[in-house]
Write an enzyme that holds these catalytic residues in place. Structure first.
Site, short mmCIF file in Angstrom:
data_model
loop_
_atom_site.label_atom_id
_atom_site.label_comp_id
_atom_site.label_asym_id
_atom_site.label_seq_id
_atom_site.Cartn_x
_atom_site.Cartn_y
_atom_site.Cartn_z
N GLY A 1 0.77 -1.23 0.00
CA GLY A 1 0.00 0.00 0.00
C GLY A 1 0.81 1.28 0.00
N ASN B 1 1.52 3.12 -2.61
CA ASN B 1 0.79 4.06 -3.46
C ASN B 1 -0.48 4.57 -2.75
OD1 ASN B 1 2.25 4.48 -5.93
ND2 ASN B 1 1.86 2.36 -6.43
N LEU C 1 -3.06 -6.23 -8.24
CA LEU C 1 -2.65 -7.30 -9.15
C LEU C 1 -3.85 -8.14 -9.53
CD1 LEU C 1 0.70 -8.35 -7.43
CD2 LEU C 1 0.31 -6.65 -9.23
N ASN D 1 -5.14 3.75 -13.30
CA ASN D 1 -4.08 2.86 -12.80
C ASN D 1 -2.75 3.59 -12.88
OD1 ASN D 1 -2.87 0.30 -12.01
ND2 ASN D 1 -2.16 0.12 -14.11
N HIS E 1 1.17 2.65 -13.57
CA HIS E 1 2.01 1.58 -14.08
C HIS E 1 3.48 2.00 -13.98
CE1 HIS E 1 3.06 -1.94 -16.42
NE2 HIS E 1 3.85 -1.18 -17.16
N ASP F 1 -3.33 -2.33 -19.66
CA ASP F 1 -2.41 -1.19 -19.84
C ASP F 1 -2.60 -0.49 -21.19
OD1 ASP F 1 -1.28 -1.68 -17.33
OD2 ASP F 1 0.28 -2.97 -18.16
#
Length: 200
Positions: free
Chosen positions: A12, A14, A91, A108, A110, A151
């Protein structure tokens, strides 16, 4: 107020960047209302609880059928009146029903400069291992909208990070987080929150 759900799988960091940004007023009209993890042992759940944020766990063990998992996740989001979703080290794959219910409202972060080192199999340390194996001199992070293709959604923000001599995947991962991910994710969430607020 724009109610945000953050989807997580691990420690966690982020999520912590988002919580810190929220405390500093950096998410604009956005407020983290829910943290959902697909792993019950994820430390991100502890971070959320310590911040007074509601949590939920929905793992593949609990619901192995992807269609039913998608439906269960959508139900959790709707029950919590979520307006916007941020994937922060999640994930998992977001299913069709959640995508359809939140068009242009799922983002998201990346750990690479899309379109390089992205798509199926490129997550976590795998990304940084691939960057080093290719001999890249620059990497970075990308905040993007989530679509059905992994993505492949529109890019919102990117930031470059230098690859340095002697880097290991772990060292590079940390630098990308500190210099790019933790900066871009709150900015992207604020951008999308302001957009969603304007649509209300």
């Amino acid at each position: 107020m724009v109610r945000i759900a953050v989807l997580v799988s691990g420690g966690g960091t982020n999520l912590q960047a988002l919580l810190d940004a929220q405390d500093a007023g950096g998410l604009g009209p956005g407020r983290i209302a829910l943290v959902v993890s697909n792993r019950k042992a994820a430390y991100a759940l502890t971070r959320a609880a310590e911040h007074g944020v509601a949590t939920a766990v929905l793992s593949k063990v609990m619901q192995p059928d992807p269609v039913l998992y998608d439906e269960a996740l959508l139900r959790i989001l709707q029950e919590n009146e979520i307006d916007l979703i941020a994937l922060a080290g999640f994930l998992g794959i977001v299913g069709e029903k959640v995508l359809a219910a939140y068009p242009g409202r799922i983002l998201n972060i990346h750990p690479a400069l899309i379109p390089a080192f992205c798509g199926k199999g490129f997550y976590g340390l795998h990304v940084h291992e691939a960057v080093l194996a290719r001999g890249c001199k620059v990497t970075g992070a990308t905040a993007h909208l989530v679509t059905a293709g992994v993505d492949e959604g529109p890019i919102l923000l990117q930031k470059a990070v230098d690859v340095l001599p002697g880097d290991t995947p772990e060292i590079l991962q940390r630098r990308v987080m500190e210099q790019a991910e933790w900066l871009l994710l709150p900015r992207a969430v604020r951008m999308l929150s302001e957009q969603v607020e304007g649509e209300k």
